[in-house]
Design a protein around this motif. Structure first.
Motif, PDB file in Angstrom:
ATOM      1  N   GLN A   1      -0.543  -0.150   8.487  1.00 45.09           N
ATOM      2  CA  GLN A   1      -1.112   1.065   8.675  1.00 45.09           C
ATOM      3  C   GLN A   1      -1.338   1.784   7.207  1.00 45.09           C
ATOM      4  O   GLN A   1      -2.641   2.575   7.391  1.00 45.09           O
ATOM      5  N   LEU A   2      -0.449   1.551   6.494  1.00 39.49           N
ATOM      6  CA  LEU A   2      -1.077   2.269   4.986  1.00 39.49           C
ATOM      7  C   LEU A   2      -2.184   1.270   4.178  1.00 39.49           C
ATOM      8  O   LEU A   2      -3.067   1.628   3.494  1.00 39.49           O
ATOM      9  N   GLY A   3      -1.609  -0.098   4.142  1.00 45.43           N
ATOM     10  CA  GLY A   3      -2.562  -0.922   3.215  1.00 45.43           C
ATOM     11  C   GLY A   3      -3.909  -1.097   3.607  1.00 45.43           C
ATOM     12  O   GLY A   3      -4.643  -1.301   2.791  1.00 45.43           O
ATOM     13  N   SER A   4      -4.175  -1.089   4.878  1.00 45.78           N
ATOM     14  CA  SER A   4      -5.557  -1.312   5.357  1.00 45.78           C
ATOM     15  C   SER A   4      -6.388  -0.219   4.996  1.00 45.78           C
ATOM     16  O   SER A   4      -7.552  -0.266   4.647  1.00 45.78           O
ATOM     17  N   ARG A   5      -5.711   1.110   5.031  1.00 39.02           N
ATOM     18  CA  ARG A   5      -6.552   2.303   4.568  1.00 39.02           C
ATOM     19  C   ARG A   5      -6.676   2.110   2.971  1.00 39.02           C
ATOM     20  O   ARG A   5      -7.697   2.726   2.512  1.00 39.02           O
ATOM     21  N   ILE A   6      -5.788   1.863   2.201  1.00 39.58           N
ATOM     22  CA  ILE A   6      -6.004   1.764   0.826  1.00 39.58           C
ATOM     23  C   ILE A   6      -7.138   0.752   0.513  1.00 39.58           C
ATOM     24  O   ILE A   6      -7.804   0.927  -0.468  1.00 39.58           O
ATOM     25  N   VAL A   7      -7.021  -0.417   1.162  1.00 35.99           N
ATOM     26  CA  VAL A   7      -8.334  -1.403   0.862  1.00 35.99           C
ATOM     27  C   VAL A   7      -9.579  -0.830   1.168  1.00 35.99           C
ATOM     28  O   VAL A   7     -10.716  -0.820   0.442  1.00 35.99           O
ATOM     29  N   ALA A   8      -9.737   0.030   2.393  1.00 36.07           N
ATOM     30  CA  ALA A   8     -10.730   0.533   2.582  1.00 36.07           C
ATOM     31  C   ALA A   8     -11.426   1.636   1.615  1.00 36.07           C
ATOM     32  O   ALA A   8     -12.487   1.827   1.153  1.00 36.07           O
ATOM     33  N   ARG A   9     -10.254   2.190   1.058  1.00 37.29           N
ATOM     34  CA  ARG A   9     -10.822   3.258   0.233  1.00 37.29           C
ATOM     35  C   ARG A   9     -10.829   2.753  -1.361  1.00 37.29           C
ATOM     36  O   ARG A   9     -11.737   2.987  -2.059  1.00 37.29           O
ATOM     37  N   LEU A  10     -10.371   1.606  -1.427  1.00 39.32           N
ATOM     38  CA  LEU A  10     -10.522   0.780  -2.841  1.00 39.32           C
ATOM     39  C   LEU A  10     -11.893   0.408  -2.726  1.00 39.32           C
ATOM     40  O   LEU A  10     -12.701   0.225  -4.020  1.00 39.32           O
ATOM     41  N   LEU A  11     -12.524  -0.211  -1.589  1.00 39.90           N
ATOM     42  CA  LEU A  11     -13.917  -0.803  -1.364  1.00 39.90           C
ATOM     43  C   LEU A  11     -14.858   0.224  -1.895  1.00 39.90           C
ATOM     44  O   LEU A  11     -15.920  -0.096  -2.179  1.00 39.90           O
ATOM     45  N   ASP A  12     -14.563   1.432  -1.580  1.00 44.87           N
ATOM     46  CA  ASP A  12     -15.542   2.546  -2.035  1.00 44.87           C
ATOM     47  C   ASP A  12     -15.788   2.751  -3.553  1.00 44.87           C
ATOM     48  O   ASP A  12     -16.540   3.095  -4.077  1.00 44.87           O
TER      49      ASP A  12
END
Length: 280
Positions: free
Chosen positions: A10-21
């Motif tokens: 739940q948290l890790g997937s969101r972090i990766v998405a924001r990091l790829l920005d």
């Protein structure tokens, strides 16, 4: 290379998405228990490798070449959780990482009434002893947890929970964005961060009023018995009660501007999240 663990959670997937920005996909890797669940990330050019905090050999491969590693804390409580975090920290050191960023929680302390906060404090001690540069994200209490506690009461119109105290409920999306900012700006924080929280502390009485429900107080023992009767292990039920006993002692009440400073805007409020839940 920045490696993110738990990247399908739940948290890790969101972090990766924001990091790829913020950074190119070929500078991002993920360590996941089931690589098949991260196929979409692999298709974007993210390095996907199998890794589990219970398997040091697999972590060596998952962490290979890492400059920074984000350890998303295990969604459990107790000594086994601390051991798993320690295994990951040791693997990060063996892989030659410069820095570990760890998702902790506001109120992390060996004397906290909440087991998870005691676990975070123990992991922070292990990080301090590791010889690595490290940052511990003292995340505000997840708003999703508060909404889950409210769910039955929202349906019935009566929020029946143990006595509590004010909590700075904080959205997963905001915490994920903050983690990505910290990873992209290595060294912004050394050691524990200030509390990364929403801007307002609310009790369950406040939330019940906002939802048009009635707040009633359930004795601690009755709360635990109800959970156990519903199939929750007794130890887990006791840990969940710890959220309320810690809140009574104001452990989650501090509202700090650090998260807003990282985001460059005000965090999403619990009031907004509650309205969205009610509208859904």
């Amino acid at each position: 290379m920045i490696i993110v663990t738990g990247a399908t959670g739940q948290l890790g997937s969101r972090i990766v998405a924001r990091l790829l920005d913020r950074v190119p996909a070929d500078r991002v890797g993920v360590s996941v228990r089931d690589p098949e669940k991260a196929r979409a990330l692999a298709d974007r050019g993210v390095r996907v490798r199998r890794g589990s905090f219970t398997e040091p050999e697999g972590l060596a491969h998952a962490f290979e070449g890492a400059s920074q590693i984000l350890l998303v804390s295990v969604d459990r409580m107790g000594e086994e959780t601390v051991r798993q975090h320690r295994t990951a920290i040791e693997a990060a050191a063996a892989a030659g990482a410069r820095r570990v960023v760890y998702t902790a929680q506001m109120g992390a302390s060996p004397t906290s009434r909440f087991q998870a906060c005691r676990d975070h404090a123990a992991t922070e001690r292990d990080l301090a002893d590791s010889g690595l540069a490290w940052t511990s994200l003292r995340n505000g209490f997840h708003a999703a947890s508060g909404l889950d506690f409210l769910a039955q009461g929202l349906a019935s119109g009566q929020v029946a929970l143990p006595a509590d105290g004010p909590v700075c409920w904080t959205a997963h999306d905001d915490l994920a964005e903050a983690a990505a900012v910290v990873l992209a700006d290595e060294g912004r924080f050394e050691g524990p961060t200030p509390p990364l929280t929403g801007s307002e502390a609310l009790t369950f009485a406040d939330l019940a009023e906002l939802a048009g429900a009635t707040r009633t107080t359930v004795p601690d023992e009755e709360f635990v018995r109800h959970l156990v009767g519903g199939g929750v292990p007794e130890e887990t039920a006791g840990h969940l009660l710890g959220i309320f006993t810690a809140a009574r002692e104001q452990e989650f009440a501090t509202a700090d501007p650090a998260l807003a400073d990282l985001l460059g805007r005000e965090p999403v409020s619990m009031r907004t999240l509650l309205r969205e839940r009610l509208a859904g």
